[in-house]
Design an enzyme around this catalytic site. Structure first.
Site, PDB file in Angstrom:
ATOM      1  N   LYS A 289      25.782 -15.474  16.532  1.00 21.09           N
ATOM      2  CA  LYS A 289      25.886 -16.022  15.256  1.00 21.09           C
ATOM      3  C   LYS A 289      26.635 -17.415  15.194  1.00 21.09           C
ATOM      4  CE  LYS A 289      26.906 -11.167  13.454  1.00 21.09           C
ATOM      5  NZ  LYS A 289      26.570 -10.415  14.823  1.00 21.09           N
ATOM      6  N   ARG A 290      26.006 -18.242  15.722  1.00 18.49           N
ATOM      7  CA  ARG A 290      26.078 -19.653  15.800  1.00 18.49           C
ATOM      8  C   ARG A 290      25.806 -20.005  14.411  1.00 18.49           C
ATOM      9  NH1 ARG A 290      28.736 -17.860  19.744  1.00 18.49           N
ATOM     10  NH2 ARG A 290      28.690 -18.752  21.829  1.00 18.49           N
TER      11      ARG A 290
END
Length: 267
Positions: free
Chosen positions: A93-94
């Site tokens: 979840k960058r």
């Protein structure tokens, strides 16, 4: 991995199961804690038990990063151990300003050689673009999640649309059906048909089946396309189906059951 390769694996396996390696060290069977790398030992056995029934693995990086260097080493060894025939997702979840995202992309696509990474779209196109520059790699964008907090932003109005609808229609234009997927929670089946209308050709990564109560049947009937178009992730219901020495057989049995339930839906 290309889209055609992924679709072929799905058809060959008669499965669109993704096994989530949310390998919480506090939940793995206690007899594994005597190993030098207990998390990798757990993952190795889970992969061996489930690889015949799934087409993908999703590694939730938080459970590895929390362990510091030991966790990162377990992460690297796990990615290396997953067969090349299987689609490997870094659930990280960058998403940050362009030069930072470029480093995240390098970390997960070059250093670790994952096939895909999950990203958050909040900061806009320049935060996602660096991931899309890689050939035969996939960017999996958060679309409509299943957590209670989705109501705070995702389900709020944004003009004539809900915010998640605006995200899907806008972000889908930044990539293609060959390099972009969307995360859509399995508990959101009432919205699946609308989501499919907004993004008719994209693959979805669908978490929430199993422990979180999502229905595999409803997801499959609502989101399936001519080349499947979905990867259903199951984590805890498979990997933590037993906490004793029979956990390997238990995981295999669970994965096999999901594969058998999926097979009739595959076009």
């Amino acid at each position: 991995m290309t889209r055609n390769q992924l679709v072929q694996h799905i058809r060959n396996k008669q499965s669109y199961l993704c096994v989530g390696l949310d390998s919480d060290i506090t939940r793995i069977p206690k007899h594994l804690l005597s190993y030098v790398d207990p998390v990798f030992e757990f993952n190795r056995r889970i992969i061996d038990a489930t690889k015949d029934y799934c087409v993908a693995y999703k590694i939730n990086t938080a459970f590895y990063e929390a362990l510091g260097l030991m966790g990162w080493e377990a992460l690297e060894k796990t990615v290396d151990y997953i067969p090349s025939t299987h689609f490997t997702i870094a659930d990280a979840k960058r998403g940050d300003i362009g030069n930072t995202s470029a480093q995240y992309a390098k970390a997960f696509f070059e250093t670790l050689n994952c096939d895909a990474i999950t990203v958050a779209p909040y900061m806009g196109e320049d935060s996602i673009r660096p991931f899309l520059e890689y050939e035969n790699k996939w960017t999996i964008v958060l679309g409509l999640t299943s957590n209670a907090g989705a109501k705070d932003f995702e389900l709020q109005p944004a003009g004539d649309e809900l915010l998640y609808e605006k995200v899907l229609s806008t972000v889908s234009r930044w990539g293609t059906t060959e390099n972009m997927m969307f995360v859509v929670g399995a508990t959101r089946t009432s919205q699946f048909r609308k989501i499919r209308a907004l993004t008719p050709g994209h693959f979805y990564l669908v978490p929430g089946v199993g422990t979180q109560g999502g229905s595999l049947k409803e997801v499959s009937e609502s989101a399936m396309t001519a080349d499947c178009g979905i990867l259903v992730n199951v984590s805890r219901d498979i990997i933590f189906s037993s906490d004793t020495e029979d956990f390997v057989q238990s995981a295999a049995d669970k994965a096999a059951r999901y594969q058998q339930e999926m097979a009739p839906f595959i076009p």
